[in-house]
Write a protein that holds these residues in place. Structure first.
Motif, PDB file in Angstrom:
ATOM      1  N   UNK A 279     -19.289   2.895   4.551  1.00  0.00           N
ATOM      2  CA  UNK A 279     -18.537   3.404   5.843  1.00  0.00           C
ATOM      3  C   UNK A 279     -17.367   2.507   5.912  1.00  0.00           C
ATOM      4  N   UNK A 280     -17.651   1.218   6.380  1.00  0.00           N
ATOM      5  CA  UNK A 280     -16.162   0.628   6.713  1.00  0.00           C
ATOM      6  C   UNK A 280     -15.024   0.707   5.650  1.00  0.00           C
ATOM      7  N   UNK A 281     -15.666   0.609   4.455  1.00  0.00           N
ATOM      8  CA  UNK A 281     -14.690   0.510   3.463  1.00  0.00           C
ATOM      9  C   UNK A 281     -13.874   1.676   3.372  1.00  0.00           C
ATOM     10  N   UNK A 282     -14.409   2.921   3.454  1.00  0.00           N
ATOM     11  CA  UNK A 282     -13.672   4.044   3.767  1.00  0.00           C
ATOM     12  C   UNK A 282     -12.471   4.012   4.521  1.00  0.00           C
ATOM     13  N   UNK A 283     -13.106   3.395   5.910  1.00  0.00           N
ATOM     14  CA  UNK A 283     -12.182   3.461   7.111  1.00  0.00           C
ATOM     15  C   UNK A 283     -11.170   2.557   6.808  1.00  0.00           C
ATOM     16  N   UNK A 284     -11.289   1.331   6.072  1.00  0.00           N
ATOM     17  CA  UNK A 284     -10.147   0.405   5.780  1.00  0.00           C
ATOM     18  C   UNK A 284      -9.245   0.934   4.657  1.00  0.00           C
ATOM     19  N   UNK A 285      -9.803   1.732   3.925  1.00  0.00           N
ATOM     20  CA  UNK A 285      -8.854   2.397   2.808  1.00  0.00           C
ATOM     21  C   UNK A 285      -7.986   3.328   3.520  1.00  0.00           C
ATOM     22  N   UNK A 286      -8.404   4.076   4.486  1.00  0.00           N
ATOM     23  CA  UNK A 286      -7.615   5.016   5.172  1.00  0.00           C
ATOM     24  C   UNK A 286      -6.546   4.489   6.120  1.00  0.00           C
ATOM     25  N   UNK A 287      -6.926   3.267   6.710  1.00  0.00           N
ATOM     26  CA  UNK A 287      -5.982   2.440   7.429  1.00  0.00           C
ATOM     27  C   UNK A 287      -4.791   1.976   6.636  1.00  0.00           C
ATOM     28  N   UNK A 288      -5.287   1.239   5.258  1.00  0.00           N
ATOM     29  CA  UNK A 288      -4.202   0.950   4.531  1.00  0.00           C
ATOM     30  C   UNK A 288      -3.409   1.886   4.268  1.00  0.00           C
ATOM     31  N   UNK A 289      -3.653   3.167   3.723  1.00  0.00           N
ATOM     32  CA  UNK A 289      -2.793   4.141   3.465  1.00  0.00           C
ATOM     33  C   UNK A 289      -1.790   4.464   4.517  1.00  0.00           C
ATOM     34  N   UNK A 290      -2.467   4.579   5.711  1.00  0.00           N
ATOM     35  CA  UNK A 290      -1.732   4.916   6.978  1.00  0.00           C
ATOM     36  C   UNK A 290      -0.485   3.649   6.797  1.00  0.00           C
ATOM     37  N   UNK A 291      -1.023   2.555   6.873  1.00  0.00           N
ATOM     38  CA  UNK A 291       0.102   1.406   7.041  1.00  0.00           C
ATOM     39  C   UNK A 291       1.183   1.656   6.066  1.00  0.00           C
ATOM     40  N   UNK A 292       0.634   1.844   4.755  1.00  0.00           N
ATOM     41  CA  UNK A 292       1.625   1.948   3.795  1.00  0.00           C
ATOM     42  C   UNK A 292       2.724   2.983   3.941  1.00  0.00           C
ATOM     43  N   UNK A 293       2.014   4.145   4.443  1.00  0.00           N
ATOM     44  CA  UNK A 293       3.003   5.390   4.719  1.00  0.00           C
ATOM     45  C   UNK A 293       4.035   4.865   5.843  1.00  0.00           C
ATOM     46  N   UNK A 294       3.515   4.004   6.779  1.00  0.00           N
ATOM     47  CA  UNK A 294       4.445   3.555   7.835  1.00  0.00           C
ATOM     48  C   UNK A 294       5.455   2.347   7.257  1.00  0.00           C
ATOM     49  N   UNK A 295       5.078   2.040   5.812  1.00  0.00           N
ATOM     50  CA  UNK A 295       6.511   1.194   5.321  1.00  0.00           C
ATOM     51  C   UNK A 295       5.913  -0.255   5.001  1.00  0.00           C
ATOM     52  N   UNK A 296       4.626  -0.432   5.364  1.00  0.00           N
ATOM     53  CA  UNK A 296       4.198  -1.578   4.897  1.00  0.00           C
ATOM     54  C   UNK A 296       3.799  -1.995   3.203  1.00  0.00           C
ATOM     55  N   UNK A 297       3.934  -2.945   2.853  1.00  0.00           N
ATOM     56  CA  UNK A 297       3.314  -2.948   1.278  1.00  0.00           C
ATOM     57  C   UNK A 297       2.246  -3.730   1.561  1.00  0.00           C
ATOM     58  N   UNK A 298       1.324  -3.467   0.504  1.00  0.00           N
ATOM     59  CA  UNK A 298       0.142  -4.029   0.271  1.00  0.00           C
ATOM     60  C   UNK A 298      -0.161  -4.557  -1.261  1.00  0.00           C
ATOM     61  N   UNK A 299      -0.501  -5.870  -1.369  1.00  0.00           N
ATOM     62  CA  UNK A 299      -0.892  -6.214  -2.724  1.00  0.00           C
ATOM     63  C   UNK A 299      -2.394  -6.496  -2.601  1.00  0.00           C
ATOM     64  N   UNK A 300      -2.961  -5.944  -3.674  1.00  0.00           N
ATOM     65  CA  UNK A 300      -4.481  -5.778  -3.360  1.00  0.00           C
ATOM     66  C   UNK A 300      -5.150  -6.060  -4.728  1.00  0.00           C
TER      67      UNK A 300
END
Lengths: 312, 489, 314
Positions: free
Chosen positions: B421-442
């Protein structure tokens, strides 16, 4: 994939190499030192330092530090030149009592989860106080058997050298090769999992502290065997020397990574550093400074070799 | 004798302060079965296993072993005497000792003349049995081995037998540091072990492992067992369902994806030495995945990017503000003496300075905001970080990075031990942040997580060996690149 | 009120102050009311010097296992010697002397850190080796001659307002500032983080080596400043003037409730512990204990205090 020359092996060879280098330098400056008599003169004071260093190493094995070992060696020396000479039974009992106190310290530190630095720091005052009470003014005299033992004349190699080698091998066997030595080092490496595997952390710590006390007693006796008299402050500098000796010998402060043979060599290297200065005729003003410089130099060498190793 | 009882827990309860970790658990393990244990973080799996292994003492309830009710206090030595061992999530080897010496630590009977040789033979024999061709030698110092091999030693050691027969081995996330091959080897060993009458309890967040390996699956939720059935009657979907979290189908539609590489706004670039080496780049708003087998240089890449922050030369360009989410939270992430709040804000303190001092109001606010946003399970952010379960500690590490002003966030396989459950929440959060312009290296070891990435680099032997855009991403291509012996160029 | 008491009980420095008051009361039993005031005044004079060095030592110890500054006594001696010789007893040179002392501190701190960093050796060994060199420099610089401090400096270090030395008041203010530095600034927070887990601190974005550098320089500068004022207070710089400050600085930090394991420290405890140590010796003196007994009691009380206060979270 060369398993023969590992960084670990080179690191453990380093204490021996630096010791040899220092010895060679002394022989070069003063060829007359290259004799039975010369070696004995330079190294016999190294025996008590080596023993104190091993005592320190026992404590470092279980991730603690003993800031009281110098004062403790002093107490032993004071007992040795008074009670041990006059009323041997009382002397022996007192020394055994000292070892028992060390074991109790280990128990106290373990049970209350106390910082060893502070407890042993407190003990350094206690030991010094006892030493002053036992022997208020410098003096006393050493039991004849002890004097005779420490000044034994052995063929080919001076007794100090033979004694150092024997002590180093014995402790190496005890800590590095025996089954219980493994447990003691394991307790330094991962104390929590040792307890989970069913080993008593309390017993391990008490054993190692008792061993420290035992080697501290040997150091004190060896010292007065050479000096024939004592005073309360006789070995205070051993505290810092013993720490330096363990580190010089390749040991680390935490994680149960120690080397008994390295520690003995480290202690002898520090002893030689003193002789080296005398041979160089360095002004007394700079003696301790140069001692520090030699310490730094040896450590710098180690750092350089480490770095070269990492690049490779 | 075939189905004799190994251990039976009856109404076991355990509380930590006001928090009830276990509320009346009944669990019976029979000889020759592999029991899969699943549940969210904080469901009580680890607590239950610690009680079974003797490291924690239960409050109420009873434990009987081989049909005998235990009198008095249960303990680790007692568990060992009864042939119960545990491979903990946190490694329990002594790093300063050799492989053989670590076998000695577990077996008090390995002593006397020649103990070293016997200990070495015992452990390397078992290693060879479980993980063939592992390259580990009895005299290797454990601290010199990589984490995957350390885990192999840990697991093999738990299966070694000297004087006490072995009945039950508890494997708590045993594959977390193993690559796929080693994980498969372990699972087939577990099946061989149970076929010979031994028992295993397997805890894993990889549900496929549980489904394929166990005979019976026990599901825990909120400190209780909520379901226990034959493994055959579960599938991935129903297992997730019974854990109480909503199953979210991974979005496999790569075609919808629009690459952000077109606009050319590079946030991070790292040159790599070597003629045919593939350089690394991450663009603004992109989620870049690092794939490949565990321990093939992905973490090193993340650390070198992090260490190069603020550097802009030809070979490397990294922005000033970069945050790091550690995967190995014990050694790389958590400040154990601090509260949850202080652990959350540490990466943001420079931006909270007001007249030379850190503003406590803003600090508190940041911690509270993220506690809610990422649902850290705690009544008070001023509680110690250690009062949280492992998964919740990991959430705090996420909050630390996401709450900072970093332009780029590096993640070192951060989902280890985090519930679905947490994973799904975090995935969503990461996607939101990326859409807002942040870069993720995972960096991740899980295929499912790579599907959240826009661009994937595959590592092998400390090098990037393949580069896949989202549209081209398939499990086969990643496996192919991870395992190829030589690049096909 | 009760929440206040609960909070108070949680404070790590509480024991040091409880001990201080107990020692003072015990001494007062013998000396009477008037004597006890003088004892307290003397305690503040001497504790001041311990607190200055202990603040620096505390920041170093907070950096985590293995971080201890053993060069403090040598640094004090060097700074005191250089400053006294430079001022040569002239009041006009007081500020120059202070700057010279602080300069010595900077040099020593930079040297210490260079050894730690360049040779990657444990700080205990680095500062120990450095202290040999520094001590030697001090000896060679002045050949052990004792130069009298400027009259104005000597007077300043012994001036009292209402029985409390001016210097003690200044150091109390300094302690308040350093308390805020530890708890409320980016630097202090970074030191605490590094002490708990230096790798995690690095990955959380803290510039670990910069912080460590600043901390070793800070410790040396504080030691140097202490050396300067101590030389002024005791009528000149002596070559062994720093000797007792080595073990005492560690003892003060730990009795004050900071963890030797690092990452957990507080400044108020330093004052408590420094006053406590001084009052304890005073008490033993007033009860007529011999030198040996005094040492034993000092040691035992250190152990008892740490045992009572100990077992804290690690």
């Amino acid at each position: 994939m060369n398993r023969l020359i590992t960084p670990r092996m080179l690191r453990s060879a380093l204490p021996a190499l630096s010791f040899t280098f220092l010895l060679a330098a002394i022989f070069y400056i003063q060829p007359r030192a290259m004799s039975y008599f010369g070696l004995n003169l330079m190294l016999n004071l190294g025996v008590p330092i080596a023993l104190a260093t091993l005592a320190q190493m026992m404590v470092i094995t279980v991730n603690d530090l003993d800031l009281g070992i110098g004062a403790f060696v002093g107490v032993v020396a004071c007992i040795g030149v008074t009670w041990l000479k006059e009323t041997p039974l009382l002397g022996v009992a007192a020394l055994l009592g000292c070892i028992a106190i060390y074991a109790a310290l280990g128990a106290l530190i373990h049970l209350r989860n106390l910082p060893s630095i502070v407890v042993t720091l407190g003990m350094s005052f206690v030991w010094l106080g006892f030493a002053v009470l036992i022997l208020p003014t410098p003096g006393g005299s050493v039991p004849d058997w002890l004097r005779a033992f420490m000044t034994l004349k052995t063929p080919y190699l001076p007794f100090a050298v033979i004694l150092s080698i024997l002590i180093a091998l014995l402790v190496h066997w005890g800590l590095m090769r025996t089954a219980y030595g493994t447990i003691a080092r394991g307790a330094g490496g991962n104390p929590r999992s040792m307890e989970q595997a069913g080993w008593s952390g309390l017993r391990i710590k008490m054993t190692m502290y008792a061993m420290a006390g035992f080697f501290g007693v040997l150091a004190g006796l060896a010292l007065i065997g050479l000096t024939t008299s004592a005073d309360a402050n006789i070995a205070l500098r051993y505290t810092l020397l013993s720490i330096a000796g363990v580190i010089l010998g390749g040991g680390e402060f935490v994680g149960g990574r120690i080397s008994p043979i390295g520690a003995v060599i480290g202690a002898l290297t520090l002893t030689l550093a003193g002789s080296f200065l005398t041979f160089l005729r360095i002004s007394p003003d700079w003696q301790i400074g140069a001692q520090g410089a030699i310490l730094i130099l040896v450590l710098a060498l180690r750092a350089l070799i480490n770095q070269a190793e990492r690049k490779k | 004798m075939v189905h004799s009882e190994i251990v039976n827990l009856n109404g076991v309860e355990k509380s930590f302060g006001a928090v009830q970790a276990l509320g009346g658990v009944d669990l019976r393990i029979l000889a020759g079965e592999c029991v899969g244990l699943v549940g969210h973080n904080g469901a009580g799996k680890s607590t239950l296993m610690n009680i079974l292994a003797g490291t924690l003492v239960h409050d109420t309830g009873s434990i009987s072993i081989a049909g005998n009710l235990l009198p008095g206090r249960y303990s680790v030595p007692l568990a060992h005497q009864n042939g119960i061992r545990c491979v903990f999530q946190e490694l329990s080897l002594c790093p300063n000792l050799s492989v053989a010496e670590n076998a000695r630590v577990l077996h008090a009977s390995l002593r006397g003349f020649g103990w070293r040789k016997r200990a070495g033979a015992l452990l390397t024999g078992m290693l060879e049995d479980i993980f063939p061709a592992n390259g580990i030698v009895a005299s290797d110092i454990v601290g010199d081995l990589d984490i995957g091999r350390r885990q192999m030693v840990e697991i093999a050691r738990a299966f070694t037998v000297t004087d006490v027969p072995l009945h039950l081995v508890i494997l708590d996330e045993p594959t977390s540091s193993l690559d796929n091959v080693a994980a498969q080897q372990l699972m087939s060993f577990v099946r061989r072990f149970t076929a010979k009458g031994g028992s295993c309890i397997l805890i894993s967040h990889l549900l496929n492992e549980i489904l394929e390996t166990s005979d019976r699956i026990v599901v825990m939720r909120d400190g209780r067992i909520v379901d226990t059935r034959d493994a055959g009657s579960f599938d991935h979907q129903s297992l997730v369902g019974s854990m109480g979290s909503v199953a979210v189908e991974a979005d496999n539609d790569g075609a919808k994806f629009v690459s952000r590489r077109a606009d050319g706004d590079k946030t991070i670039s790292m040159g790599v030495e070597g003629a045919d080496a593939i350089p690394f780049a991450a663009h603004r708003g992109e989620i870049v995945g690092l794939a490949g087998l565990a321990g093939h240089g992905q973490t090193d890449m993340l650390v070198s990017i992090f260490a190069a922050r603020g550097i802009s030369v030809e070979a490397a360009h990294v922005p000033q503000r970069v945050a790091f989410v550690a995967g190995d939270r014990q050694t790389d992430g958590v400040f154990p003496l601090w509260s949850i709040a202080l652990n959350t804000t540490i990466s943001s303190i420079t931006s909270m300075v007001h007249r030379l001092l850190i503003d406590p109001q803003r600090e508190k606010q940041l911690a509270e905001t993220w506690r809610e946003k990422i649902a850290v399970r705690t009544p008070d952010v001023d509680n110690s970080i250690l009062s949280l379960s492992g998964g919740n500690q990991q959430k705090v590490l996420f909050a630390r990075a996401l709450g900072s002003n970093a332009d780029a966030i590096l993640m070192d396989d951060p989902m280890r031990g985090v519930d679905v459950g947490t994973k799904q929440d975090v995935y969503r959060m990461i996607r939101q942040e990326a859409d807002a312009g942040r870069t993720f290296v995972w960096y991740t070891t899980e295929m499912d997580e790579l599907r959240n990435c826009d661009h994937v680099y595959v590592f092998r032997d400390q090098e990037i060996v393949a580069e896949l855009a989202r549209a081209d991403l398939t499990e086969e291509r990643i496996l192919q690149s991870s395992f190829d012996q030589k690049a096909q160029s | 009120m009760s929440t206040f008491l609960v909070k108070l009980r949680e404070q790590p420095w509480l024991w040091a102050f409880v001990g201080t008051i107990a020692m003072w009361l015990a001494t007062s039993l013998v000396t009477g009311a008037q004597g006890s005031g003088q004892v307290l005044s003397a305690a503040f004079s001497f504790a001041t010097f311990f607190v200055i060095v202990a603040i620096g030592q505390m920041f170093v110890i907070t950096l985590g296992p293995g971080n201890v500054d053993l060069s403090i006594p040598a640094c004090m001696t060097l700074a005191g010697t250089v400053a006294m010789k430079l001022m040569a007893g002239s009041d006009g040179m007081i500020l120059v002397g202070l700057l010279a002392a602080i300069g010595c501190g900077f040099a020593v701190g930079i040297f210490n850190f260079a050894l730690i960093r360049l040779l990657s050796i444990p700080p205990i060994i680095a500062t120990l080796s450095a202290s040999f060199l520094i001590q030697s420099s001090a000896i060679a610089y002045n050949r052990g001659l004792r130069v009298k401090p400027p009259a104005a400096l000597a007077e300043f270090t012994t001036t009292r307002i209402g029985g409390i030395p001016v210097l003690a008041i200044a150091v109390m203010l300094l302690a308040i500032v350093m308390h805020i530095v530890l708890t409320r600034t980016v630097y202090g927070r970074s030191v605490l983080a590094i002490g708990q887990n230096s790798k995690a601190a690095f990955l959380a974005g803290i510039r670990v080596e910069r912080i460590r550098f600043a901390t070793y320089v800070l410790s040396a500068v504080f030691a140097a400043t202490c050396g300067y004022f101590l030389a002024g207070f005791s009528g000149g710089a002596a070559l062994n003037m720093g000797e007792e400050y080595l073990l005492a600085s560690i003892a003060v930090v730990v009795i004050g409730g900071s963890s030797v394991a690092g990452g957990y420290s507080n400044v108020p405890g330093l004052w408590g512990a420094a006053l406590f140590l001084f009052l304890m010796v005073t008490m033993l003196n007033t009860f007529g204990a011999s030198a040996g007994l005094r040492l034993i009691m000092t040691g035992l009380i250190i152990i008892v205090v740490i045992t009572l206060a100990g077992g804290r979270k690690r």
